[in-house]
Design an enzyme around this catalytic site. Structure first.
Site, mmCIF file in Angstrom:
data_model
loop_
_atom_site.group_PDB
_atom_site.id
_atom_site.type_symbol
_atom_site.label_atom_id
_atom_site.label_comp_id
_atom_site.label_asym_id
_atom_site.label_seq_id
_atom_site.Cartn_x
_atom_site.Cartn_y
_atom_site.Cartn_z
ATOM 1 N N LYS A 85 2.160 3.568 -0.881
ATOM 2 C CA LYS A 85 3.625 3.584 -0.745
ATOM 3 C C LYS A 85 4.214 4.995 -0.848
ATOM 4 C CE LYS A 85 4.446 0.323 0.341
ATOM 5 N NZ LYS A 85 3.866 -0.080 1.663
ATOM 6 N N HIS A 147 -7.127 4.877 -0.336
ATOM 7 C CA HIS A 147 -6.190 5.169 -1.434
ATOM 8 C C HIS A 147 -6.952 5.566 -2.699
ATOM 9 C CE1 HIS A 147 -2.708 4.006 0.770
ATOM 10 N NE2 HIS A 147 -3.039 2.740 0.865
ATOM 11 N N SER A 177 9.376 1.063 -3.477
ATOM 12 C CA SER A 177 8.675 0.675 -2.247
ATOM 13 C C SER A 177 7.585 -0.364 -2.562
ATOM 14 C CB SER A 177 8.068 1.930 -1.616
ATOM 15 O OG SER A 177 7.581 1.663 -0.344
HETATM 16 P P1 A3P Z 1 10.197 2.673 1.709
HETATM 17 O O1 A3P Z 1 9.669 1.359 1.224
HETATM 18 O O2 A3P Z 1 10.822 3.469 0.608
HETATM 19 O O3 A3P Z 1 11.101 2.544 2.882
HETATM 20 P P2 A3P Z 1 2.914 3.707 2.852
HETATM 21 O O4 A3P Z 1 2.824 4.000 4.301
HETATM 22 O O5 A3P Z 1 2.131 4.663 1.997
HETATM 23 O O6 A3P Z 1 2.669 2.280 2.553
HETATM 24 O O7 A3P Z 1 4.419 4.027 2.427
HETATM 25 C C1 A3P Z 1 5.448 3.185 2.881
HETATM 26 C C2 A3P Z 1 6.743 3.958 2.805
HETATM 27 O O8 A3P Z 1 6.796 4.925 3.871
HETATM 28 C C3 A3P Z 1 7.908 3.016 3.035
HETATM 29 O O9 A3P Z 1 8.961 3.544 2.222
HETATM 30 C C4 A3P Z 1 8.175 3.180 4.506
HETATM 31 O O10 A3P Z 1 9.462 2.800 4.916
HETATM 32 C C5 A3P Z 1 7.937 4.666 4.694
HETATM 33 N N1 A3P Z 1 7.622 5.047 6.073
HETATM 34 C C6 A3P Z 1 6.843 4.388 6.956
HETATM 35 N N2 A3P Z 1 6.809 5.039 8.123
HETATM 36 C C7 A3P Z 1 7.591 6.128 7.996
HETATM 37 C C8 A3P Z 1 7.970 7.197 8.880
HETATM 38 N N3 A3P Z 1 7.547 7.246 10.116
HETATM 39 N N4 A3P Z 1 8.785 8.150 8.398
HETATM 40 C C9 A3P Z 1 9.238 8.113 7.126
HETATM 41 N N5 A3P Z 1 8.924 7.129 6.253
HETATM 42 C C10 A3P Z 1 8.103 6.159 6.673
#
Ligand code: A3P
Length: 371
Positions: A85, A147, A177
């Site tokens: 996240k 991870h 998140s």
């Molecule tokens: P939020 O839940 O705060 O919106 P991971 O990819 O490590 O699972 O992290 C997920 C987080 O990255 C989520 O945050 C998601 O919305 C955000 N995210 C996914 N794609 C993204 C992008 N292209 N640019 C910025 N944030 C992104």
């Protein structure tokens, strides 16, 4: 209070593993060992076991153990790593777009038809499904993701000195998140985890792949020791200055943008392709699952994509309590984990406190003198 045991995701049954891939090396049966490890069920349906100092989801633990023993690294592998996240999906898209930019025009790029997690595999899960052969069959150079904290990475990744890109994020936003992501996994009519409970668990280092500070610190220290092999990024700085970060990524990956590419706006094209709004709007990322056994649909990886959403979920006191944990654990490391605006907010808070205490002294002196 422990969640209902029935909610807990157990490791995939061994007989279903390796079926499709006809893997010559079915994962060993680690069930006996796993059942002896401390169990946490508060984030159910993700249930975790304490393994080598970290709370690892038990569903992927057999795969991780298999990976630790049998994974064969290649010197040109590129690893995209993160605490979950923290921006993994975005970093996967960016590295994949940078690496393949000469192969595909941007209006016909695979990222328009495939989710970033399908372009860059999550190796823990692939191994857990008994499909290590998929990873072994990938052509070089491979971009791979896990991870795992640095200390748990398979030994060959370190001995071959593979390049590693790590992204971290303000733990307060990681928690928010994670909370949404986890609640989305809870089957109806199971209640969502109350945010206050999630907060307390997180503060007690109980979170999948946690503790977060130790996870981040391991990669931070490695990036200080070997900056040419370990690139350490912050989600917030990616949001703030994507041009600089994408250029830095390409340089680190050994494929910097040429002057012609710069002139043609290729850096901007990469950023646009991988932007939150673009990826979220694509049909391929709106519906469907990454794998049949995965509860969530692909849109769950694109929620808000901002820094600072924690403000909508926790009080200033809660934020301060959580901030103090990395402040203490990372003290002396040269790394801070909360965003610039947060530091400013904290400073404002301090200024307010100072003004109040001065007023109090004046008040005390004034009335003291009257007596
Ligand atoms: P939020 O839940 O705060 O919106 P991971 O990819 O490590 O699972 O992290 C997920 C987080 O990255 C989520 O945050 C998601 O919305 C955000 N995210 C996914 N794609 C993204 C992008 N292209 N640019 C910025 N944030 C992104």
């Amino acid at each position: 209070m422990a969640a209902q045991p029935s909610l807990c995701n157990s490791p995939p049954p061994m007989e279903s593993q390796g079926k499709k891939s006809a893997d010559p090396r079915p994962p060993s049966n680690y069930t006996d060992l796993i059942s002896t490890l401390p169990l946490e069920e508060g984030w159910a349906p993700i249930c975790t076991r304490k393994y080598q100092g970290f709370w690892i989801p038990q569903r992927v633990l057999p795969g991780i153990m298999d990976m630790q023993q049998n994974f064969k690294a290649r010197p040109d592998d590129l690893w995209v790593l993160s605490y979950p996240k923290s921006g993994t999906t975005w970093l996967k898209a960016l590295t994949y777009a940078i690496m393949t930019r000469a192969q595909y025009p941007f209006d016909h790029h695979p990222l328009l038809r495939r989710n970033p997690h399908e372009c860059v595999p999550f190796v823990d899960r692939t191994y857990s499904r008994g499909q290590a052969s998929e990873i072994e069959a990938m052509p070089s150079p491979r971009i791979l993701n896990t991870h795992l904290p640095y200390s748990l990475l398979p030994h060959t990744i370190k001995s071959l000195d593979c390049k590693v890109i790590y992204v971290c994020r303000d733990p307060k936003d990681v928690l928010v998140s994670r909370w949404y992501f986890n609640n989305g996994m809870r089957p109806q009519p199971v209640e969502p985890i109350p945010f206050t409970k999630a907060f307390e668990m997180f503060c007690e280092d109980n979170c999948p792949y946690g503790p977060i500070c130790e996870h981040v610190l391991e990669y931070w220290e490695e990036s200080q020791r070997r900056p040419e092999k370990v690139l350490f990024l912050k989600y917030e700085e990616m949001l703030e200055d994507p041009l600089r970060i994408v250029r830095r990524l390409a340089e680190f990956m050994g494929c910097p943008f040429s002057p012609e590419e710069e002139k043609e706006g290729v850096v901007e094209e990469v950023i646009k392709l991988c932007s939150f709004d673009n990826l979220k709007s694509l049909e391929v990322n709106k519906t469907g699952k990454l794998h049949p056994e995965f509860v969530l649909t692909k849109d769950s990886f694109f929620r808000k994509g901002e820094a600072g959403d924690w403000r909508n979920h926790m009080s200033p006191e809660m934020a301060r309590k959580l901030d103090r944990i990395p402040e203490q654990k990372l003290e002396g490391s040269g790394l801070t984990l909360h965003g610039v605006d947060v530091e400013a907010a904290a400073t404002n808070g301090d200024v307010q406190a100072q003004v109040l205490s001065k007023l109090f002294v004046i008040f005390f002196l004034f009335f003291g003198c009257l007596e």
